[in-house]
Write a protein that holds these residues in place. Structure first.
Motif, PDB file in Angstrom:
ATOM      1  N   LEU A 246       0.813  -1.220   0.000  1.00 33.90           N
ATOM      2  CA  LEU A 246       0.000   0.000   0.000  1.00 33.90           C
ATOM      3  C   LEU A 246       0.848   1.273   0.000  1.00 33.90           C
ATOM      4  CD1 LEU A 246      -3.037  -0.263  -0.040  1.00 33.90           C
ATOM      5  CD2 LEU A 246      -3.068   0.175   2.418  1.00 33.90           C
ATOM      6  N   ASP A 247       0.475   2.249  -0.831  1.00 30.23           N
ATOM      7  CA  ASP A 247       1.139   3.554  -0.830  1.00 30.23           C
ATOM      8  C   ASP A 247       0.750   4.329   0.435  1.00 30.23           C
ATOM      9  OD1 ASP A 247      -1.455   3.493  -2.526  1.00 30.23           O
ATOM     10  OD2 ASP A 247      -1.316   5.561  -1.814  1.00 30.23           O
ATOM     11  N   ASP A 248       1.547   5.357   0.775  1.00 31.35           N
ATOM     12  CA  ASP A 248       1.354   6.066   2.046  1.00 31.35           C
ATOM     13  C   ASP A 248      -0.023   6.716   2.158  1.00 31.35           C
ATOM     14  OD1 ASP A 248       3.850   5.307   2.721  1.00 31.35           O
ATOM     15  OD2 ASP A 248       4.814   7.246   2.320  1.00 31.35           O
ATOM     16  N   GLU A 249      -0.456   7.371   1.083  1.00 31.33           N
ATOM     17  CA  GLU A 249      -1.747   8.072   1.158  1.00 31.33           C
ATOM     18  C   GLU A 249      -2.893   7.088   1.380  1.00 31.33           C
ATOM     19  OE1 GLU A 249      -3.003  11.521  -1.598  1.00 31.33           O
ATOM     20  OE2 GLU A 249      -4.304   9.853  -2.159  1.00 31.33           O
ATOM     21  N   SER A 250      -2.885   5.989   0.612  1.00 34.63           N
ATOM     22  CA  SER A 250      -3.956   4.998   0.775  1.00 34.63           C
ATOM     23  C   SER A 250      -3.940   4.395   2.174  1.00 34.63           C
ATOM     24  CB  SER A 250      -3.804   3.872  -0.253  1.00 34.63           C
ATOM     25  OG  SER A 250      -3.912   4.374  -1.557  1.00 34.63           O
ATOM     26  N   ALA A 251      -2.721   4.146   2.684  1.00 32.23           N
ATOM     27  CA  ALA A 251      -2.606   3.571   4.034  1.00 32.23           C
ATOM     28  C   ALA A 251      -3.159   4.541   5.073  1.00 32.23           C
ATOM     29  CB  ALA A 251      -1.145   3.232   4.336  1.00 32.23           C
ATOM     30  N   ALA A 252      -2.834   5.839   4.927  1.00 31.26           N
ATOM     31  CA  ALA A 252      -3.330   6.834   5.885  1.00 31.26           C
ATOM     32  C   ALA A 252      -4.851   6.954   5.799  1.00 31.26           C
ATOM     33  CB  ALA A 252      -2.677   8.192   5.607  1.00 31.26           C
ATOM     34  N   ASP A 253      -5.371   6.996   4.580  1.00 30.78           N
ATOM     35  CA  ASP A 253      -6.830   7.093   4.417  1.00 30.78           C
ATOM     36  C   ASP A 253      -7.535   5.873   5.012  1.00 30.78           C
ATOM     37  OD1 ASP A 253      -6.485   9.450   3.121  1.00 30.78           O
ATOM     38  OD2 ASP A 253      -7.218   8.784   1.162  1.00 30.78           O
ATOM     39  N   PHE A 254      -6.920   4.720   4.815  1.00 29.20           N
ATOM     40  CA  PHE A 254      -7.537   3.493   5.305  1.00 29.20           C
ATOM     41  C   PHE A 254      -7.563   3.473   6.836  1.00 29.20           C
ATOM     42  CE2 PHE A 254      -7.672  -1.249   5.893  1.00 29.20           C
ATOM     43  CZ  PHE A 254      -8.938  -1.402   5.379  1.00 29.20           C
ATOM     44  N   SER A 255      -6.476   3.940   7.443  1.00 25.44           N
ATOM     45  CA  SER A 255      -6.504   3.903   8.910  1.00 25.44           C
ATOM     46  C   SER A 255      -7.478   4.954   9.454  1.00 25.44           C
ATOM     47  CB  SER A 255      -5.095   3.994   9.523  1.00 25.44           C
ATOM     48  OG  SER A 255      -4.601   5.282   9.400  1.00 25.44           O
ATOM     49  N   LYS A 256      -7.618   6.081   8.733  1.00 28.66           N
ATOM     50  CA  LYS A 256      -8.640   7.072   9.128  1.00 28.66           C
ATOM     51  C   LYS A 256     -10.045   6.465   9.028  1.00 28.66           C
ATOM     52  CE  LYS A 256     -10.065  11.134  10.327  1.00 28.66           C
ATOM     53  NZ  LYS A 256      -9.711  11.688  11.653  1.00 28.66           N
ATOM     54  N   LEU A 257     -10.287   5.748   7.925  1.00 28.84           N
ATOM     55  CA  LEU A 257     -11.590   5.104   7.749  1.00 28.84           C
ATOM     56  C   LEU A 257     -11.875   4.147   8.910  1.00 28.84           C
ATOM     57  CD1 LEU A 257     -14.140   4.255   6.152  1.00 28.84           C
ATOM     58  CD2 LEU A 257     -12.711   2.624   4.917  1.00 28.84           C
ATOM     59  N   CYS A 258     -10.882   3.335   9.257  1.00 27.82           N
ATOM     60  CA  CYS A 258     -11.073   2.377  10.351  1.00 27.82           C
ATOM     61  C   CYS A 258     -11.375   3.111  11.656  1.00 27.82           C
ATOM     62  CB  CYS A 258      -9.826   1.501  10.516  1.00 27.82           C
ATOM     63  SG  CYS A 258      -9.533   0.435   9.086  1.00 27.82           S
ATOM     64  N   GLU A 259     -10.663   4.236  11.869  1.00 30.30           N
ATOM     65  CA  GLU A 259     -10.891   5.013  13.093  1.00 30.30           C
ATOM     66  C   GLU A 259     -12.331   5.557  13.118  1.00 30.30           C
ATOM     67  OE1 GLU A 259      -8.295   8.477  13.476  1.00 30.30           O
ATOM     68  OE2 GLU A 259      -9.936   9.429  14.631  1.00 30.30           O
ATOM     69  N   LEU A 260     -12.778   6.112  11.976  1.00 34.37           N
ATOM     70  CA  LEU A 260     -14.129   6.695  11.931  1.00 34.37           C
ATOM     71  C   LEU A 260     -15.200   5.624  12.122  1.00 34.37           C
ATOM     72  CD1 LEU A 260     -13.712   9.299   9.042  1.00 34.37           C
ATOM     73  CD2 LEU A 260     -13.977   9.786  11.488  1.00 34.37           C
ATOM     74  N   LEU A 261     -14.988   4.447  11.539  1.00 38.39           N
ATOM     75  CA  LEU A 261     -15.960   3.365  11.722  1.00 38.39           C
ATOM     76  C   LEU A 261     -16.045   2.995  13.199  1.00 38.39           C
ATOM     77  CD1 LEU A 261     -15.220   1.058   8.634  1.00 38.39           C
ATOM     78  CD2 LEU A 261     -17.156   2.629   8.968  1.00 38.39           C
ATOM     79  N   GLY A 262     -14.871   2.989  13.852  1.00 41.57           N
ATOM     80  CA  GLY A 262     -14.843   2.709  15.286  1.00 41.57           C
ATOM     81  C   GLY A 262     -15.648   3.743  16.061  1.00 41.57           C
ATOM     82  N   ARG A 263     -15.462   5.027  15.714  1.00 41.61           N
ATOM     83  CA  ARG A 263     -16.198   6.092  16.411  1.00 41.61           C
ATOM     84  C   ARG A 263     -17.700   5.934  16.232  1.00 41.61           C
ATOM     85  NH1 ARG A 263     -13.176  10.492  18.404  1.00 41.61           N
ATOM     86  NH2 ARG A 263     -15.200  11.180  19.217  1.00 41.61           N
ATOM     87  N   ALA A 264     -18.110   5.435  15.074  1.00 47.20           N
ATOM     88  CA  ALA A 264     -19.548   5.266  14.806  1.00 47.20           C
ATOM     89  C   ALA A 264     -20.077   3.942  15.342  1.00 47.20           C
ATOM     90  CB  ALA A 264     -19.804   5.364  13.305  1.00 47.20           C
TER      91      ALA A 264
END
Ligand code: ATP
Ligand code: MG
Length: 448
Positions: A246-264
């Motif tokens: 995974l490239d850096d941007e995709s990896a960062a976006d993916f971990s943000k997505l996982c974090e937001l799903l957790g918050r919800a």
């Protein structure tokens, strides 16, 4: 309410000895009758209310498009384009295709209308066509609700789409039966570098690959990850995994997505082999999967497609979306979702015995329809004994029967009879009331 209704086979239409017409539905394309349509309507209204509440607008576009649109968006080396499309030449000699999915048409329509200079939240519903082998949960004409969001590149958009599907499953009563699987397939470089490693690995095991996968090894190796062949899947256990590239941007976006799903409060499973069957995806891909429908377990699937708008001739615009399979959701909801009473055809069934009673019943019930427009009131038609009418009332699923006979006519009253046993007392009590008290008593009986 599991019934024969849901399990069709083409042969159901032709029993020995029965009159059989040559005019039958096309294999894999089903008729849907009121008993089942009730589930569809409930599902559709729940979905459209929910999407409206999240700020999505419905768009409607044609079922037939130029074949070129699907070739260019879905990808030449995909199951859909290679072998599943219903394509034909029309009378002008244009090659057209019955849409196999909605995203391509939605993007085409949005570009043509010129609305992609601002972010858009859109959804659509309708039939899709793929020439696949028909089986439970897999038809040749099937129905999807699709949701697409354009113009937002950040993962909060991906999160919103996933969170709203999670809410939908709760509203339908199927949340416990579905699991969210997510992955990131990164950008083009990610997939290129992964592809090189994957091909190198698979070439060393080419003897173990089936014919389809061997062909894909040349044309579209990533597709092999999608293979349903268990031998291939076992081989892939030790193959180079996409997330490692995974490239850096995709990896960062993916971990943000996982974090937001957790918050919800939405839980998920990481599935590094999830790639999806269409070529236009990048970064986030996801599927909602159930183990209650056999092999056809994916009820909803989607992902990000940042390159698609440009690929189809629009100005570069990010996009993310998903589609749910309505047949599979109907099966699931019917099996374990909202209770059968929610889907009853009627709230009230009207029984009247004798000519005088029939007249009074009609007059009173038409008045009730004016003042209580939200209730489903089914009037018995065609006469018959009290007993046979009450049987129909029971079958209708209504909560209450309104009964008129000569006694009621003489005393200007109505008998109101609950059709469900009281959960506390186990009693079924009926009351005889003056007509003037009917409205209040009915509202009371139906809102309990
Ligand atoms: P599958 O792996 O089950 O073939 P897919 O990846 O081809 O699905 P998509 O193109 O992503 O499916 O479509 C989204 C959803 O539409 C699927 O998850 C499924 O619920 C439904 N769907 C797809 N094809 C069919 C079909 N032939 N019959 C019924 N539903 C379908
Ligand atoms: Mg498929």
């Amino acid at each position: 309410m599991k019934s024969r209704l849901w399990s069709r086979s083409h042969d159901d239409y032709a029993r020995p000895g029965e009159f059989v017409s040559n005019l039958r539905s096309i294999r894999g394309m089903n008729d849907i009758f009121p008993e089942e349509v009730r589930y569809w309507q409930r599902l559709e209204s729940t979905v459209s209310d929910l999407l409206a509440n999240y700020g999505y607008g419905e768009v409607r576009f044609p079922i037939v498009e130029h074949t070129e649109l699907f070739r260019r968006s879905i990808g030449e080396v995909t199951d859909i384009v290679e072998k599943e499309m219903y394509s034909f030449d029309d009378r002008n000699g244009d090659n057209l295709t019955l849409r196999p999915e909605g995203t391509a048409g939605c993007v085409r329509a949005a570009i043509q209308k010129g609305i992609l200079n601002t972010p858009q939240r859109l959804w659509y519903a309708g039939p899709m066509f793929r020439h696949e082998r028909p089986q439970k949960g897999r038809q040749r004409q099937f129905h999807q609700v699709g949701v697409e969001a354009f113009g937002v590149a950040t993962p909060d958009m991906d999160a919103e789409l996933i969170v709203l599907t999670a809410r939908l499953w709760h509203q339908l009563g199927i949340a416990d039966a579905v699991e969210l699987q997510i992955n990131s397939i990164g950008n083009a470089q990610t997939r290129k570098r992964h592809c090189t490693a994957l091909v190198e690995y698979l070439e060393r095991h080419v003897d173990e690959l089936d014919e389809d996968s061997r062909r894909r090894l040349q044309s579209n190796p990533l597709r092999i990850l999608d293979s349903k062949n268990p031998v291939t899947q076992a081989l892939l256990d030790n193959a180079p995994a996409l997330p490692d590239f995974l490239d850096d941007e995709s990896a960062a976006d993916f971990s943000k997505l996982c974090e937001l799903l957790g918050r919800a409060g939405v839980s998920f499973v990481l599935n590094p082999r999830l790639v999806r069957g269409l070529d236009y995806y990048n970064k986030t891909v996801f599927e909602w999967v159930t183990n209650k429908l056999g092999a056809q377990g994916t009820v909803c699937a989607g992902g990000r497609y940042d390159g698609l708008v440009e690929q189809l001739g629009g100005k570069s615009t990010p996009g993310v979306g998903f589609a749910m399979g309505m047949e599979r959701l109907v099966l699931l909801v019917a099996e374990l979702g909202l209770s059968a009473t929610t889907f009853a055809r009627a709230d009230v069934y009207v029984v009247s015995v004798g000519d005088r009673a029939q007249g009074l019943a009609l007059e009173t019930v038409e008045g009730l329809r004016d003042i209580l427009p939200g209730y489903r009131i089914v009037q018995h038609v065609g006469g018959g004994s009290f007993k046979s009418q009450m049987k129909k009332a029971d079958k209708s699923g209504a909560k209450v029967a309104l009964i008129w006979g000569d006694d009621e006519v003489d005393s200007a009253t109505v008998t109101i009879k609950p059709l469900r046993r009281d959960v506390d007392t186990g009693q079924i009590g009926q009351q005889n009331l003056p007509l003037a008290e009917l409205e209040a008593a009915l509202v009371d009986a139906l809102t309990e």
